[in-house]
Write a protein that holds these residues in place. Sequence first.
Motif, PDB file in Angstrom:
ATOM      1  N   VAL A  38       0.808  -1.222   0.000  1.00  0.00           N
ATOM      2  CA  VAL A  38       0.000   0.000   0.000  1.00  0.00           C
ATOM      3  C   VAL A  38       0.842   1.273   0.000  1.00  0.00           C
ATOM      4  CG1 VAL A  38      -1.996  -1.067   1.106  1.00  0.00           C
ATOM      5  CG2 VAL A  38      -0.213  -0.048   2.524  1.00  0.00           C
ATOM      6  N   GLN A 102      -0.555  -4.101   3.720  1.00  0.00           N
ATOM      7  CA  GLN A 102      -1.758  -4.407   4.490  1.00  0.00           C
ATOM      8  C   GLN A 102      -1.790  -5.912   4.723  1.00  0.00           C
ATOM      9  OE1 GLN A 102      -5.358  -2.849   2.793  1.00  0.00           O
ATOM     10  NE2 GLN A 102      -6.600  -4.505   3.623  1.00  0.00           N
ATOM     11  N   ILE A 161      -8.137  -1.312  -5.352  1.00  0.00           N
ATOM     12  CA  ILE A 161      -7.797  -1.117  -3.947  1.00  0.00           C
ATOM     13  C   ILE A 161      -8.107   0.292  -3.457  1.00  0.00           C
ATOM     14  CG2 ILE A 161      -5.400  -0.494  -4.441  1.00  0.00           C
ATOM     15  CD1 ILE A 161      -4.888  -2.244  -1.785  1.00  0.00           C
ATOM     16  N   GLY A 162      -8.085   1.257  -4.345  1.00  0.00           N
ATOM     17  CA  GLY A 162      -8.407   2.617  -3.927  1.00  0.00           C
ATOM     18  C   GLY A 162      -7.648   3.645  -4.733  1.00  0.00           C
ATOM     19  N   VAL A 184      -1.770   4.300  -1.230  1.00  0.00           N
ATOM     20  CA  VAL A 184      -3.194   4.076  -1.443  1.00  0.00           C
ATOM     21  C   VAL A 184      -3.886   5.015  -0.470  1.00  0.00           C
ATOM     22  CG1 VAL A 184      -5.090   2.445  -1.278  1.00  0.00           C
ATOM     23  CG2 VAL A 184      -2.861   1.679  -2.102  1.00  0.00           C
ATOM     24  N   ASN A 187      -5.634   4.499   3.231  1.00  0.00           N
ATOM     25  CA  ASN A 187      -5.451   3.141   3.753  1.00  0.00           C
ATOM     26  C   ASN A 187      -4.964   3.172   5.195  1.00  0.00           C
ATOM     27  OD1 ASN A 187      -3.752   0.516   4.205  1.00  0.00           O
ATOM     28  ND2 ASN A 187      -5.066   0.087   2.459  1.00  0.00           N
ATOM     29  N   LYS A 188      -5.520   2.263   5.979  1.00  0.00           N
ATOM     30  CA  LYS A 188      -5.256   2.213   7.404  1.00  0.00           C
ATOM     31  C   LYS A 188      -3.803   1.830   7.731  1.00  0.00           C
ATOM     32  CE  LYS A 188      -6.851  -0.667  11.262  1.00  0.00           C
ATOM     33  NZ  LYS A 188      -7.729  -1.799  11.585  1.00  0.00           N
ATOM     34  N   TYR A 189      -3.143   1.161   6.806  1.00  0.00           N
ATOM     35  CA  TYR A 189      -1.829   0.607   7.107  1.00  0.00           C
ATOM     36  C   TYR A 189      -0.657   1.426   6.575  1.00  0.00           C
ATOM     37  CZ  TYR A 189      -4.767  -3.252   8.365  1.00  0.00           C
ATOM     38  OH  TYR A 189      -5.738  -4.006   8.947  1.00  0.00           O
TER      39      TYR A 189
END
Length: 192
Positions: A38, A102, A161-162, A184, A187-189
Amino acid sequence: MQFTTDFFLRDTAEVARELLGHYLARETSEGLIKGIIVETEAYLSSSDPACHASRGQTKRNATMFGPPGKAYVYFIYGNHYCFNVVTGLEGKGEAVLLRAVQPVTGEDLMLKYRGNNCSEANLTSGPGKLCQAFAIDKSFDGHDLGDKPLYLLENKSAGKIGAIKATPRIGLSVGKEKMLRYIVEGNKYLSR
DNA sequence: GTTAAGATCTGCT
DNA sequence: GCAGATCTTAACG
């Protein structure tokens, strides 16, 4: 499905962007670890003072000058490894740094390798953490990323993915102004 | 032989 | 938010 050499032979910044959404896989004696890439950064040879290769070939960065599709792993700050994918023509000295993934498979193993009791979002959100979670060390320097036990896998849904965004690179003292970090968005990661 | 700097992370304030 | 940990590499004497 794995990547062919042609994928890594293109423009390094382009490879960095297109690696997003694909898989990094690691097979250990204890099981499989897999994550979606990511966050990446491109390191160019020419006119990029931040790149290890910009000051010529040395023993340390020799892998960067080798054939593409290999892993370039180096030790930094006495504590951490960073994991790169060599790109471009052999002899050019360019690479893509993988900064965050991720987690998809083997979160329990990642936790184990990371040691500390850390939150899920903290498992692989940074170059040093990623290497720890995937048990990557200097012995993988020069490893072919089409081969086990450490390899890249194509994800057919990578494009979904985004939104992908380019930003300045992180942690450098020089070359900060270049927009060569690809993430990305949201993204949380991500490392930050 | 010695030294300074580095593509970072963690813990404490 | 900031300083400390910790060690390998490369440049210099």
